[in-house]
Write an enzyme that holds these catalytic residues in place. Structure first.
Site, short mmCIF file in Angstrom:
data_model
loop_
_atom_site.label_atom_id
_atom_site.label_comp_id
_atom_site.label_asym_id
_atom_site.label_seq_id
_atom_site.Cartn_x
_atom_site.Cartn_y
_atom_site.Cartn_z
CG HIS A 122 7.31 -4.31 8.99
ND1 HIS A 122 6.03 -4.71 9.34
CD2 HIS A 122 8.14 -5.24 9.51
CE1 HIS A 122 6.10 -5.83 10.05
NE2 HIS A 122 7.37 -6.17 10.17
CB CYS A 130 19.61 4.90 -6.39
SG CYS A 130 20.51 4.05 -7.72
CB CYS A 133 24.37 6.01 -6.85
SG CYS A 133 22.80 6.90 -6.99
CB CYS A 151 18.71 6.29 -9.68
SG CYS A 151 19.97 7.48 -9.15
CB THR A 191 -0.61 -5.75 16.19
OG1 THR A 191 0.08 -6.92 15.74
CG2 THR A 191 -0.28 -5.51 17.65
CB SER A 192 -3.60 -10.39 14.95
OG SER A 192 -2.61 -10.45 13.93
CG ASN A 214 -6.22 -6.35 17.85
OD1 ASN A 214 -5.93 -5.50 17.01
ND2 ASN A 214 -6.42 -7.61 17.54
#
Length: 242
Positions: A122, A130, A133, A151, A191-192, A214
Site C-alpha cells: 500500500h 510531484c 514533474c 512542488c 491482519t484479519s 492475530n
C-alpha cells in the site's frame, strides 16, 4: 507442546520464511489499526463521512485540501518506533531465515528496524512525489506544508500511498506473489485477512507451514498449521534465533 514452542520449532527448521503483515503489526508501536473499536476508521467517523470515502481517490481529487488535513491528522505517526515484531523480523532476515517482509502498512517501521527486503503493498508515507514533474519530497515536507503541499513547479505533491479506488503496484504485487509461492513457511501476522486483493495472496502459498498470528480469528484459521491468537510483537519476542 506450547504454541510458542511449536512456532520456535517451525522457525528453527525453516530457511525460507516469508512474513506477511497487516495493521496489527504496528499497533504495539502506538499506531492504531483500522477496524477495531479504537481504530482509525472510528476516529474518522467524527467527520461525518465513511472512512473509505475520506481516504479514496475520488475524495483526494475532489476535496484535496480536506484530504491532506485528514491524512496528516490520522494516518501519519512520525514519532512511532519499531516494536518487538519489527525487530525480530529484521533479526530473522539477518540470520538468513527470512527472505522477505510483505506489508500492508505505510509507516516504514520495518525498514527503520533494519529489514532490507520489504514489499509495501500500500505504499509508504515516506515517499512523496510531484504529480506533474515527478520530483520527490520527504514526509517532513508534507507535514510542514500549509494546506495542499505544492512542488516548486506548482504541482501537487502526493503521498505514495494506495488509496481506495486505486490499484496496487503491479511490480510489488508480482514480487510478493513470487516470494509467497516459493516460501517453505509463511507467517501471517496482525491482519484479519478480509481486505482484498492483499488478503488473496495467501492462496498462492504452497509450502509446508502456514502460521497465523492475530488477536482475532481469520477466515483462514482452519487451513493453518499453527494459529496463535495474541499480539504479534509479544509472540515474536519469545522466539530465539539459533
Amino acid at each position: 507442546m506450547s504454541k510458542i514452542s511449536q512456532l520456535q520449532e517451525i522457525i528453527n527448521s525453516s530457511d525460507n520464511i516469508v512474513f506477511f503483515g497487516g495493521a496489527g503489526v504496528s499497533t504495539e508501536s502506538g499506531i492504531p489499526d483500522f477496524r477495531s473499536e479504537s481504530g482509525i476508521f472510528k476516529s474518522l467517523e467524527k467527520y461525518g463521512d465513511t472512512p473509505e470515502n475520506l481516504v479514496s481517490h475520488s475524495y483526494y481529487m475532489d476535496h484535496t485540501e480536506e484530504f491532506f488535513a485528514y491524512y496528516k491528522d490520522n494516518l501519519v505517526f512520525r514519532d512511532a518506533e519499531p516494536n518487538a515484531a519489527h525487530l525480530k523480523l529484521a533479526e530473522l532476515e539477518n540470520a538468513g531465515k527470512l527472505k522477505a517482509v510483505i506489508t500492508q502498512n505505510i509507516d516504514g517501521l520495518h525498514q527503520k528496524a533494519g529489514s532490507r527486503e520489504v514489499l509495501e503493498l500500500h505504499g509508504s508515507i515516506h515517499r512523496n512525489y510531484c504529480q506533474i514533474c515527478g520530483k520527490k519530497y520527504s514526509l517532513d515536507y508534507i507535514l510542514e506544508s500549509d494546506g495542499i503541499p505544492r512542488c516548486e513547479c506548482g504541482g501537487i505533491v502526493k503521498p505514495d500511498v494506495v488509496l481506495y479506488e486505486e490499484p496496487l503496484n503491479n511490480a510489488v504485487l508480482s514480487f510478493a506473489i513470487d516470494y509467497i509461492q516459493n516460501a517453505e513457511t509463511l507467517i501471517i501476522g496482525g491482519t484479519s485477512l478480509v481486505v482484498y486483493p492483499a488478503a488473496g495472496l495467501i492462496n498462492y502459498f504452497n509450502g509446508k507451514n502456514l502460521v497465523l498470528i492475530n488477536k482475532s480469528e481469520t477466515p483462514y484459521d482452519d487451513a493453518a498449521s499453527l494459529v496463535i491468537n495474541d499480539a504479534i510483537g509479544e509472540t515474536l519476542s519469545q522466539i530465539k534465533i539459533q
